[in-house]
Scaffold this motif. Sequence first.
Motif, PDB file in Angstrom:
ATOM      1  N   HIS A  39      -4.971   3.296   7.260  1.00  4.21           N
ATOM      2  CA  HIS A  39      -5.059   1.933   6.742  1.00  4.21           C
ATOM      3  C   HIS A  39      -5.107   0.930   7.889  1.00  4.21           C
ATOM      4  O   HIS A  39      -6.086   0.214   8.063  1.00  4.21           O
ATOM      5  CB  HIS A  39      -3.870   1.646   5.798  1.00  4.21           C
ATOM      6  CG  HIS A  39      -3.798   0.223   5.341  1.00  4.21           C
ATOM      7  ND1 HIS A  39      -2.618  -0.471   5.264  1.00  4.21           N
ATOM      8  CD2 HIS A  39      -4.767  -0.641   4.956  1.00  4.21           C
ATOM      9  CE1 HIS A  39      -2.874  -1.715   4.846  1.00  4.21           C
ATOM     10  NE2 HIS A  39      -4.172  -1.836   4.640  1.00  4.21           N
ATOM     11  N   GLY A  97      -3.631   2.118  11.090  1.00  2.00           N
ATOM     12  CA  GLY A  97      -3.391   2.901  12.304  1.00  2.00           C
ATOM     13  C   GLY A  97      -1.943   3.066  12.731  1.00  2.00           C
ATOM     14  O   GLY A  97      -1.691   3.453  13.860  1.00  2.00           O
ATOM     15  N   CYS A 112       4.248   5.642   4.776  1.00  2.00           N
ATOM     16  CA  CYS A 112       3.902   4.942   6.007  1.00  2.00           C
ATOM     17  C   CYS A 112       4.850   3.763   6.218  1.00  2.00           C
ATOM     18  O   CYS A 112       5.197   3.057   5.272  1.00  2.00           O
ATOM     19  CB  CYS A 112       2.451   4.463   5.949  1.00  2.00           C
ATOM     20  SG  CYS A 112       1.964   3.567   7.444  1.00  2.00           S
ATOM     21  N   GLY A 147       3.920   0.857   3.334  1.00  2.00           N
ATOM     22  CA  GLY A 147       4.550   1.695   2.310  1.00  2.00           C
ATOM     23  C   GLY A 147       3.617   2.599   1.520  1.00  2.00           C
ATOM     24  O   GLY A 147       4.002   3.123   0.476  1.00  2.00           O
ATOM     25  N   TRP A 148       2.395   2.781   2.007  1.00  2.00           N
ATOM     26  CA  TRP A 148       1.507   3.714   1.299  1.00  2.00           C
ATOM     27  C   TRP A 148       2.137   5.099   1.369  1.00  2.00           C
ATOM     28  O   TRP A 148       2.710   5.482   2.395  1.00  2.00           O
ATOM     29  CB  TRP A 148       0.115   3.756   1.946  1.00  2.00           C
ATOM     30  CG  TRP A 148      -0.676   2.495   1.804  1.00  2.00           C
ATOM     31  CD1 TRP A 148      -0.192   1.256   1.523  1.00  2.00           C
ATOM     32  CD2 TRP A 148      -2.096   2.364   1.963  1.00  2.00           C
ATOM     33  NE1 TRP A 148      -1.213   0.339   1.499  1.00  2.00           N
ATOM     34  CE2 TRP A 148      -2.401   0.992   1.764  1.00  2.00           C
ATOM     35  CE3 TRP A 148      -3.123   3.246   2.254  1.00  2.00           C
ATOM     36  CZ2 TRP A 148      -3.699   0.504   1.848  1.00  2.00           C
ATOM     37  CZ3 TRP A 148      -4.424   2.762   2.335  1.00  2.00           C
ATOM     38  CH2 TRP A 148      -4.712   1.401   2.125  1.00  2.00           C
TER      39      TRP A 148
END
Length: 348
Positions: A64, A66, A81, A85-86
């Motif tokens: 998204h 990096g 992440c 927050g993905w």
Amino acid sequence: MLYAGKWDRAGLDYQALKNQWHVVARADEVSAERPKAVRLLGEELVLWRDGAGQIHAWKDYCGHRGAKLSLGCVKKGEIECPYHGWRFDAGGQCTRVPAHPDQATPSSARLIFRHHAAERYGLIWASLDAPRRPLPVFPEWEDDSFRKVFAGPYRYMGNALRSVENFLDASHFPFVHANLNGDPDAPEPLPDYQVFKDEHGLRTSEISVFQPYGDHRGIPVTARYTYSVFNPTTAYFVKKTGDTERFCTFLNATPVDEAECVIWLIVAINFGADLSEEKILYRQDMVFEQDRLIVESQRPARLPLDIQQEMHVRSDRLGIEYRRWIKELGLRADAPNHAEPRAAALLN
Ligand code: FES
Ligand code: CO
């Protein structure tokens, strides 16, 4: 040049190493909640466990923006992440974009890059590309008559293949390990030995070495060493003393980068019940510290695979065959991968 920097990916040594298993952590270093960052062959990887406890090794990168996934956490068996927050499931699929909960999640292509991961012998293993050889066999692991001791890991600012060759070299004992494994003023000549090659790798005939200052117990012994190489970075010896005493060492040198490696060692021993773990570790720590100074001093940092380079004598036979074998594996790296179905069965 001592530090050549990142791996030259066209080099045969890199080619031989990119599709084989490497130890990247102790199994207990990767918990259910916390991912762990490691480096292998110049690549940054994140290790994490899904809800079933299976280990994964991915590029430490979220496509998204990096960010490094290793700074995130694991929730409900998915890695999250740290930046937006993905979340990603074990298959690498994005399952959640918190800013847009009602939209379909993006495809994982270009978002996540998966490598190969496995867990065995209390260690986490990773392979950048599909492994061409199965996980190395540690013969004594399942044998309860052998006590296992984890030593290290030892970090060398030196090349992994140079460190393995050092482990396979019996003629340095009286000098590098003076007053421990030999006497520099009265070094014993190394007897001739043979090197055999088969699909498992390389193996020597027995090499007898007198150790005037004794073994771990301090008893002077004539030890008979048999060396094996299972992978370019996995080597092993059995040291026999007496009729039944066996001291085995399973060594993995992980190439962090071209001039940095981490050595993971497991000792298996079937004698000396009164020999404490501290005593075993004390000697291993000392030996590997003595070797470290030498390996870090070697130049060029990379192991020359061209036999015309450097000078060889009869006692270097194993080192010569080791260099030849790595070169061969590197040359074959672009050939069709016949071993893959077998190795793939070991993957999570
Ligand atoms: Fe990973 Fe945005 S960078 S979620
Ligand atoms: Co040594």
